[in-house]
Design an enzyme around this catalytic site. Structure first.
Site, PDB file in Angstrom:
ATOM      1  N   HIS A  54      -1.428  87.664  26.410  1.00  0.00           N
ATOM      2  CA  HIS A  54      -1.055  87.444  25.008  1.00  0.00           C
ATOM      3  C   HIS A  54      -1.473  86.029  24.606  1.00  0.00           C
ATOM      4  O   HIS A  54      -1.897  85.232  25.445  1.00  0.00           O
ATOM      5  CB  HIS A  54       0.436  87.691  24.772  1.00  0.00           C
ATOM      6  CG  HIS A  54       1.369  86.778  25.515  1.00  0.00           C
ATOM      7  ND1 HIS A  54       1.509  86.798  26.896  1.00  0.00           N
ATOM      8  CD2 HIS A  54       2.231  85.814  25.082  1.00  0.00           C
ATOM      9  CE1 HIS A  54       2.402  85.904  27.270  1.00  0.00           C
ATOM     10  NE2 HIS A  54       2.848  85.279  26.179  1.00  0.00           N
ATOM     11  N   HIS A  56       0.032  83.252  23.461  1.00  0.00           N
ATOM     12  CA  HIS A  56       0.791  82.009  23.591  1.00  0.00           C
ATOM     13  C   HIS A  56       0.044  80.994  24.458  1.00  0.00           C
ATOM     14  O   HIS A  56      -0.568  81.357  25.470  1.00  0.00           O
ATOM     15  CB  HIS A  56       2.181  82.285  24.168  1.00  0.00           C
ATOM     16  CG  HIS A  56       3.136  82.850  23.161  1.00  0.00           C
ATOM     17  ND1 HIS A  56       4.345  83.419  23.513  1.00  0.00           N
ATOM     18  CD2 HIS A  56       3.065  82.943  21.805  1.00  0.00           C
ATOM     19  CE1 HIS A  56       4.971  83.823  22.419  1.00  0.00           C
ATOM     20  NE2 HIS A  56       4.221  83.553  21.379  1.00  0.00           N
ATOM     21  N   ASP A  58       0.734  78.843  26.720  1.00  0.00           N
ATOM     22  CA  ASP A  58       0.972  78.710  28.164  1.00  0.00           C
ATOM     23  C   ASP A  58       0.303  79.836  28.963  1.00  0.00           C
ATOM     24  O   ASP A  58       0.315  79.810  30.194  1.00  0.00           O
ATOM     25  CB  ASP A  58       2.463  78.619  28.473  1.00  0.00           C
ATOM     26  CG  ASP A  58       3.261  79.821  28.004  1.00  0.00           C
ATOM     27  OD1 ASP A  58       2.937  80.375  26.934  1.00  0.00           O
ATOM     28  OD2 ASP A  58       4.224  80.219  28.692  1.00  0.00           O
ATOM     29  N   HIS A  59      -0.303  80.776  28.253  1.00  0.00           N
ATOM     30  CA  HIS A  59      -1.062  81.846  28.903  1.00  0.00           C
ATOM     31  C   HIS A  59      -2.554  81.773  28.562  1.00  0.00           C
ATOM     32  O   HIS A  59      -3.393  82.031  29.413  1.00  0.00           O
ATOM     33  CB  HIS A  59      -0.492  83.215  28.523  1.00  0.00           C
ATOM     34  CG  HIS A  59       0.901  83.420  29.023  1.00  0.00           C
ATOM     35  ND1 HIS A  59       1.200  84.121  30.175  1.00  0.00           N
ATOM     36  CD2 HIS A  59       2.089  82.971  28.537  1.00  0.00           C
ATOM     37  CE1 HIS A  59       2.501  84.101  30.373  1.00  0.00           C
ATOM     38  NE2 HIS A  59       3.073  83.407  29.393  1.00  0.00           N
ATOM     39  N   HIS A 111       7.266  90.643  22.298  1.00  0.00           N
ATOM     40  CA  HIS A 111       7.220  89.197  22.547  1.00  0.00           C
ATOM     41  C   HIS A 111       6.149  88.581  21.652  1.00  0.00           C
ATOM     42  O   HIS A 111       6.392  87.577  20.972  1.00  0.00           O
ATOM     43  CB  HIS A 111       6.930  88.947  24.019  1.00  0.00           C
ATOM     44  CG  HIS A 111       6.874  87.497  24.384  1.00  0.00           C
ATOM     45  ND1 HIS A 111       7.997  86.713  24.486  1.00  0.00           N
ATOM     46  CD2 HIS A 111       5.818  86.693  24.684  1.00  0.00           C
ATOM     47  CE1 HIS A 111       7.643  85.482  24.824  1.00  0.00           C
ATOM     48  NE2 HIS A 111       6.329  85.445  24.951  1.00  0.00           N
ATOM     49  N   ASP A 136       4.652  88.246  29.324  1.00  0.00           N
ATOM     50  CA  ASP A 136       6.033  87.890  28.983  1.00  0.00           C
ATOM     51  C   ASP A 136       6.790  89.067  28.382  1.00  0.00           C
ATOM     52  O   ASP A 136       7.749  88.878  27.634  1.00  0.00           O
ATOM     53  CB  ASP A 136       6.048  86.706  28.009  1.00  0.00           C
ATOM     54  CG  ASP A 136       5.672  85.394  28.687  1.00  0.00           C
ATOM     55  OD1 ASP A 136       5.387  85.402  29.894  1.00  0.00           O
ATOM     56  OD2 ASP A 136       5.637  84.362  27.976  1.00  0.00           O
ATOM     57  N   HIS A 174       6.333  84.649  34.335  1.00  0.00           N
ATOM     58  CA  HIS A 174       7.145  83.467  34.638  1.00  0.00           C
ATOM     59  C   HIS A 174       8.068  83.756  35.816  1.00  0.00           C
ATOM     60  O   HIS A 174       8.462  84.901  36.061  1.00  0.00           O
ATOM     61  CB  HIS A 174       8.016  83.065  33.441  1.00  0.00           C
ATOM     62  CG  HIS A 174       7.261  82.520  32.285  1.00  0.00           C
ATOM     63  ND1 HIS A 174       7.066  81.169  32.079  1.00  0.00           N
ATOM     64  CD2 HIS A 174       6.650  83.149  31.249  1.00  0.00           C
ATOM     65  CE1 HIS A 174       6.372  80.988  30.968  1.00  0.00           C
ATOM     66  NE2 HIS A 174       6.113  82.173  30.441  1.00  0.00           N
TER      67      HIS A 174
END
Length: 231
Positions: A54, A56, A58-59, A111, A136, A174
């Site tokens: 996805h 975001h 942090d990915h 999410h 996530d 995570h």
């Protein structure tokens, strides 16, 4: 097929999805490209693609560096919000990676609306369980925040993941397992499988890749709406 977790940031996971006959690997959510490169070098495999669960940061935040380091190599994902996307995917799309790895896309919006979980199997090793990269959406013993969706969408997404074979190994975005276990105990304290989850989390610093969709149906309260304690 081999799957190797690469811890990045404080609690994120990137992964190497390795096709052994071709000695090649796809990087799943390679936020920290140098760290993922080092893991690939240690395994002696070549990075030939990136697969993003996805948008975001942090990915997907390593995509620019990945594109610069591996020009022309595909970057797969579910929307053009993903930086440097080259191959747009949708629900039920399939593609072959390397010689033997079949990747099937499961759209799991909530999410984020572009969340895709990737179910992977080795076509040459029929007895090897498949794996699923859930980003996530699904965590071990938990699920992601509803940033772009509703409870109904998350229920649908988790039910979709629950339709995979029970032996499917889960690879999550995570390391939240110890906290998820504590929450689950507060919701369904009489469930012996949640006690098993707690022990599992306490015994394993890295929990991803060590449990299954079948386990989630037993210990993840978000996949157990039929339980009287949860209702």
């Amino acid at each position: 097929m081999k799957i190797v977790p690469v811890p990045v940031r404080q609690d994120n996971y990137a992964y190497l999805l390795v096709d052994e006959p071709s000695n090649s690997a796809a990087a799943i959510d390679p936020y920290d490209v140098p760290k993922v490169q080092a893991a690939a070098d240690e395994l002696g495999v070549s990075l030939v693609a990136a697969i993003i669960t996805h948008h975001h940061p942090d990915h997907s935040g390593g995509n620019a560096q990945f594109a610069a380091a591996y020009p022309g190599k595909p970057i797969y994902g579910g929307s053009d919000k993903i930086p440097h996307l080259s191959n747009l995917l949708k629900d039920k799309d399939e593609f072959v990676f390397g010689e033997n790895i079949l990747v099937r896309c499961l759209a799991t919006p909530c999410h984020t609306q572009d969340s895709i979980s990737f179910y992977v199997t080795d076509t040459a090793k029929k007895s090897q369980p498949g794996g699923v990269f859930t980003g996530d959406t699904l965590f071990i013993g938990g699920c992601g925040n509803f940033f772009e969706g509703t409870g109904e969408e998350m229920h649908a997404a988790l039910s979709y993941l629950g339709s995979l074979p029970d032996e499917t190994i889960t690879y999550v975005g995570h390391e939240y397992t110890i906290n998820n276990a504590a929450f689950s105990r507060s919701v369904e304290p009489g469930n012996p499988d949640i006690a098993r989850l707690t022990h599992f989390a306490e015994e394993n610093k890295i929990t991803t890749g060590k449990s299954t969709i079948g386990d989630e149906k037993l210990w993840n309260v978000f996949m157990r709406p039929h339980s009287e304690a949860i209702q």
